[in-house]
Each structure stands twice: as C-alpha cells, then as structure tokens.
Design an enzyme around this catalytic site. Sequence first.
Site: not given
Length: 562
Positions: A50, A54, A160, A318, A323, A405
């Site tokens: 999503t 990574r 992230s 972050d 975020r 979210e």
Amino acid sequence: MPDFCSKSDRLLAGKIATDDILANIPRLVSDYYTISPDPAVSAQRVQFGTSGHRGTSSRATFNEAHILAVSQAICEYRRDQGITGPMFVGMDTHALSEPALISAVEVFAANQVDVRIHEGRGYTPTPVISHAIVSFNRDNNQNNDRNKNLQADGVVITPSHNPPEDGGFKYNPPHGGPAGTDVTNWVQDRANELIALGLKGVKRLTFTDALASDYVTEYDYVTPYVNDLENVVDMEAIRKAGLKIGVDPLGGSGLYFWEPIAERYGLDIELVSRKVDPTFSFMHVDKDGKIRMDCSSACSMAGLINMKDSFDIAFGNDPDFDRHGIVTRTHGLLNPNHYLAVAIDYLYRHREGWPKSARIGKTLVSSSIIGRVAEGLEREVCEVPVGFKWFVDGLTSGDLAFGGEESAGAAFLRRDGTTWCTDKDGFILALLAAEITAVTGKNPGELYDELTEKYGSPVYERLQAPADNEQKKILSGLSPDKVRAETLAGDPITAKITHASGNGAAIGGLKVETANGWFAARPSGTEAVYKIYTESFMGKEHLKQIQEEAQAMVSEVFRNAE
C-alpha cells in the site's frame, strides 16, 4: 491473542535505545551495493504494498538492483502514459534513502526525465512532494494553453515509520497521491523482469554525469510549501492565540521546515530535538523492543509526552512526515482515531468554503465514532479499504473534503474547498491541532471528551495472530457466507463485509459489525500474520469478548478451508 514481545523487549519499551540494538549503518549501505537479489526467490523480488516497495539490504529485499529496475520501470511507464513534465523526487532520513536517491537519479537522468531534487540533496517530506505535483499540474493547466498535457509526477524514497535498517520507494503519478494497483502492478512486474534479465535494458549515467546533465535540477521545496500553508490552516488564528508549541520531528525529513514555518507566520515553536542520525539512537524504543519512528506510539513518543506540560499543544511526525502524533497537557498522546473524530467535527463546522455535499473519507478499520460524528454533522461517510490511495480521487474532485486512516494519516482540502494534496500530510494535521486549540480554547483531547458525551465512548485495539501464506490467501478472498456466526459478543451481527461500502472495492479480508462493536481481519502484506482491528462501545470486557470470538471465527474459516 499471542504476545509476540519477549520480556526483554517490554523492559526496553519507552526507554532510549541502547547501543546493542542500533543498526550497523556502514554494513547496511555496503549490503545495498554488494548483495544482489535472486529473482527465483519470491521474497527478494520487487513487491509494491500500500506504500510502495519496502525492504532491507541485508536480506536482499532493498538493494541497488531493486531501485535501478524500479526506476527504469517508472521511466517506461511515464513514457507510455505520455507524462513529460518534471518528476519531483524526495527522500527521508533513513540510511538507505540516500543510496536509493543516487541510484534513481542515475536512471532518471539517463532516460532524460526532468528531475527536481531538494537543494543540497536535502530531505523532502511525502506531503511536500504531493503538494508540488498537485500545484504544478493545477498551475500548468490554468496558465499554459500550449502544453496543458504537460503533467508532473513524483517519487518519495522512504519506508515511513519503519525501523532504521529499512528502505522504501514509492511512486506518485500526476494526481499526486499514492499510485493505484494498476500502476504499481505494472511497475512491479516490469522491474522484476529487468532484474531477471540482469538489469539489461536499464539506462544509467554516473551520478556525477547525472548532476551535470540538463535533466537534474536542485529545487527549493521549502518556500512554496511553507508560503501556501495559510491557505489550508488558519495560521493567523494560531499566531494571535500566542500558543507555545512543541515539535519533535523524530529525526525526520520535515525537521528543516519548522523554523521557516515559525518565522513566516510568527509562531512560538520549540523544536525539542534537532538531531538527524540514521541509527535513530535518540529514539525511545517501541513496545516490541524495536526502534520505530511511530508518532502514534506512546512508547516511541515518550520523550515529547514527558514534556507535555511545557506546551499548550505539541506534536511529532514520522520520518517522511505523512503521519501525525498529537500531544496535549490533559490527555498526553491522543489515540489517532480520537483525533480524527475531533478534526472532522471541527473542520466541517469551520470551513465555510468547503462544498456542502463533500463527504467524509474513512478507512473501514477507523473508529465508528466517525460515523456518529458524521450523522451529527449531517454529512455522508465514504468508507474505503485500507490504503490512502482510495481517497485520491475524492480529494481531487472535492467529493471528499477529508480523508483519514486509523494509523494517524490524513489530509483535507484547502480553506476554499480546492485540493491541497492527495497524500497524507502530517504537517497540516499537526498545525490543525494548534488551530483547533486557538479557535476553541480547548485542546483536541478535551474536545474528544465532549464528543464521547454525545456519541458514546468506544474502546479500540489492533492485534495480530500468525497466518501462513495459504491462510492469508483464504482470508483475503473471503465471501460473507463463509462466516456462519449470527452473533458477536452477545449482539446480533448486522453486517458481514468483504467489500467497502464507499467504493465497492474488495477489502482483502472481512469486517463483522453489530450495533455495539465490530472487528475486521485482514492479512499483513509483509509478515506471516493477520491483523485484527476491534472496537466496542460497551467497554473493555466487551472488547475482549469481541477479540476472542473474532479469532475463533477466523480460525473456523481456516479449518473449513482445509
């Protein structure tokens, strides 16, 4: 549910990282260049989740070959789509981000892509890249009659909030938000084909030649973004209130944006840490004993929480700043769901320029109190699967004024109702907390208490349990009739959901609802586990019962499939 944390892990939780758990950065970077993925091993192939691809270099999951191949695939994709505008490229402060940036720029320049990197090869947050893409494409379409099809896109190099040894690479097409699966599947497949061919077909310059070419430009990402903030957040209200604001960048890519913000708008902002260190040795350890720059974790945010009484409002972000973590004097670190509810209630009451028909975007695993708040606002909720990509179209068209979210990521429209960005923006959610405090005289924690008096007080928790690949496949392909239960924690089941109500998309799992609670189960994309999201409006004991019965239902589905 099983406890995956050892006793020693729990003893470290919330404390400053010890030397023995720090990443070996020289080895990490060396492995990036010296270890090559085996295309025959599925775990070592490019895999877009999503939030992009990574991995880590030591496990042959994030290495030079991956980035060269993905970058070439993106060049071929944008050529096939007729994307000829600039590519805005940013990176965060993870150790593998800089090598990946170098690899990407070498390929982009060789493919004659107009690349914009931060001045001095500095760090660039995810929302700043999204804002740059959206702004360029809007301005170009308005002001350039001859080249209205000249579209920009972008790349953000970040894993992230993941641990220091991880790397990440994500593509944002011209809409400015996370690429959809139609795009990422194409890029993923082409990249894996290139790796299997030994990178034959990858165009590449040396980094020195790339920087000297006409295709790489150093770009000021700070000024346009900072100057535009007043059009999405009421910065004047914050200034007039004279709030003392605490900020912990957690060593992330937005560190060098906060002082220009404070200077531009006359805000009293104190940076509690200015350190950038690829080991993130200054971090407080997360609950599982790992270093994780998760601004929604009370353990990771322990440093700022301990300083909460020194500020009127405080926040952290972050490493790629998509975020937010909001800290108040009265409530400490707010649960992300709680803040989402407060932000929605405030924004839809205070943004007169927003379309009256604009809906509220939430993921299906976000708190149900958002639905109750929406009823109070007389607004419709658009519930979508997990992943911010599902909000992109709505934020672009104005059908959604807000998308959020449960994992502390959100974005919303400008004050005039037009698009700000189409990716998660930790800056504006953090500054919104200051605006809310300034305008209402109450911090978001206090306002959440008022919401619970109206709508009830939910208890929310996310857990996980083991699941092998076959079980994960079963769970992601469930149909409602496979769940035989008619009650959950003593209440009649009102819905068994495998497709989101907001857009009809498959959720990749199952959600079961009652009048007083719900659970959702979905497989992890990267780990041998499935995640269970649970919520109750009847207290902790009722939540525990939901959790036990949820796991039993999923286990029964696994048994019946054998």
